[in-house]
Motif scaffolding. Structure first.
Motif, short mmCIF file in Angstrom:
data_model
loop_
_atom_site.label_atom_id
_atom_site.label_comp_id
_atom_site.label_asym_id
_atom_site.label_seq_id
_atom_site.Cartn_x
_atom_site.Cartn_y
_atom_site.Cartn_z
N UNK A 128 9.63 -7.32 -14.35
CA UNK A 128 8.99 -7.46 -12.97
C UNK A 128 7.36 -7.55 -13.01
N UNK A 129 6.65 -8.08 -12.29
CA UNK A 129 5.24 -8.09 -12.17
C UNK A 129 4.49 -6.81 -12.18
N UNK A 130 5.22 -5.98 -11.46
CA UNK A 130 4.55 -4.48 -11.35
C UNK A 130 4.56 -3.80 -12.82
N UNK A 131 5.49 -4.38 -13.92
CA UNK A 131 5.51 -3.52 -14.89
C UNK A 131 4.59 -4.11 -16.08
N UNK A 132 3.62 -4.73 -15.68
CA UNK A 132 2.83 -5.31 -16.55
C UNK A 132 1.76 -4.23 -16.95
N UNK A 133 1.25 -3.53 -16.10
CA UNK A 133 0.08 -2.49 -16.11
C UNK A 133 0.69 -1.38 -16.05
N UNK A 134 0.96 -0.86 -17.45
CA UNK A 134 1.69 0.42 -17.86
C UNK A 134 0.64 1.69 -17.65
N UNK A 135 -0.51 1.55 -17.58
CA UNK A 135 -1.53 2.33 -17.54
C UNK A 135 -2.37 2.38 -16.02
N UNK A 136 -1.64 2.03 -15.06
CA UNK A 136 -2.13 1.96 -13.86
C UNK A 136 -1.96 3.56 -13.26
N UNK A 137 -2.95 3.82 -12.44
CA UNK A 137 -2.68 5.08 -12.06
C UNK A 137 -1.72 5.29 -10.94
N UNK A 138 -1.04 6.45 -10.95
CA UNK A 138 0.21 6.85 -10.02
C UNK A 138 -0.16 8.01 -9.19
N UNK A 139 0.17 8.22 -8.16
CA UNK A 139 0.07 9.44 -7.25
C UNK A 139 1.38 9.88 -6.68
N UNK A 140 1.46 11.27 -6.74
CA UNK A 140 2.49 11.80 -6.26
C UNK A 140 2.52 12.11 -4.76
N UNK A 141 1.48 11.80 -4.26
CA UNK A 141 1.36 11.86 -2.70
C UNK A 141 1.69 10.92 -2.01
N UNK A 142 2.68 11.11 -0.71
CA UNK A 142 3.19 10.07 -0.12
C UNK A 142 2.13 9.06 0.51
N UNK A 143 2.35 7.67 0.53
CA UNK A 143 1.54 6.96 1.03
C UNK A 143 1.52 7.28 2.42
N UNK A 144 0.37 7.01 3.06
CA UNK A 144 0.21 7.22 4.67
C UNK A 144 0.93 5.93 5.38
N UNK A 145 1.50 6.30 6.49
CA UNK A 145 2.44 5.42 7.18
C UNK A 145 1.59 4.42 7.91
N UNK A 146 1.62 3.17 7.68
CA UNK A 146 0.93 2.00 8.48
C UNK A 146 1.06 2.17 10.03
N UNK A 147 0.02 1.77 10.85
CA UNK A 147 0.25 1.92 12.13
C UNK A 147 0.63 0.37 12.50
N UNK A 148 1.85 0.37 13.38
CA UNK A 148 2.34 -1.10 13.63
C UNK A 148 1.55 -1.54 14.92
N UNK A 149 0.67 -2.36 14.87
CA UNK A 149 -0.17 -2.61 15.90
C UNK A 149 0.36 -4.07 16.57
N UNK A 150 1.33 -4.30 16.34
CA UNK A 150 1.86 -5.91 16.65
C UNK A 150 2.53 -5.62 18.20
N UNK A 151 2.74 -4.35 18.46
CA UNK A 151 3.39 -4.13 19.93
C UNK A 151 2.36 -3.33 20.73
N UNK A 152 2.39 -3.80 22.04
CA UNK A 152 1.42 -3.30 22.93
C UNK A 152 1.73 -1.62 23.13
N UNK A 153 0.78 -0.95 23.42
CA UNK A 153 1.15 0.61 23.91
C UNK A 153 1.58 0.87 25.29
#
Length: 198
Positions: free
Chosen positions: A74-99
């Motif tokens: 896979x394309x993600x496997x090419x950089x074996x020295x990429x930094x990794x974090x155990x912290x969960x990724x912040x959720x993305x706000x869905x701005x496509x719908x109106x409030x």
């Protein structure tokens, strides 16, 4: 008497040696019989093949590498020295719908929301881990005794603790600290009637 005991000991050890040698010879003879009766099992070939295999080497044990195929990476496997974090990724706000309930019901408000960047919450200092032990007053100078885990500290106004905290003010009921990496002020409440128990 001692000479007779020595002779008896030698006789017993000699008899044990002879018995051991006979046992070894007997076991070797039995193993030879077993080895002669065991024969390898040859794989059976299907009857549909009409080609004689007597003159060729057996294909058993050989690996046909050309049938394995290529590995897929896979394309993600090419950089074996990429930094990794155990912290969960912040959720993305869905701005496509109106409030207001509909998809795109607010028109211009929805476009403004898409162009506005999402701000991260401001950084905060970690909670104070210090425990108040006691206080020493020498004239107008006040020192407090603090503990954090197994470490003990004597702090004065303007003093630093572990390069991360600075003591700003010491009152009768509160000690004020500044968390130096972020410049955030924190307070530790003092209860003179119930200092830390150890």
């Amino acid at each position: 008497m001692e000479k007779q005991a020595t002779n008896i000991r030698r006789l017993i050890l000699g008899a044990a040696l002879v018995a051991t040698l006979f046992a070894v010879i007997w076991i070797e003879e039995n193993d030879a019989d077993i080895e002669e009766t065991v024969q390898p099992i040859l794989p059976t070939k299907p009857a549909s093949k009409s080609v004689s295999t007597a003159g060729r080497k057996s294909d058993m044990g050989h690996l046909q590498v050309d049938q394995l195929g290529q590995r897929k990476f896979s394309a993600e496997a090419d950089d074996i020295f990429a930094s990794a974090s155990w912290e969960p990724k912040p959720p993305r706000a869905d701005l496509s719908q109106s409030p207001f309930g509909g998809a795109g019901g607010a028109g211009g408000l929805n476009q403004a929301a898409k162009s506005a960047p999402v701000r991260a919450p401001p950084p905060t200092a970690p909670p104070l881990q210090f425990k108040y032990i006691g206080k020493l007053m020498e004239g107008k100078r006040t020192s407090v005794f603090l503990s954090m885990g197994d470490d003990f500290y004597i702090a004065k106004v303007g003093g630093r603790i572990e390069k991360n905290y600075r003591v700003d003010r010491i009152n009768d009921d509160v000690i004020e600290f500044t968390y130096l990496p972020l410049g955030i002020k924190q307070k530790l409440l003092i209860n003179n009637n119930n200092p830390g128990k150890f």
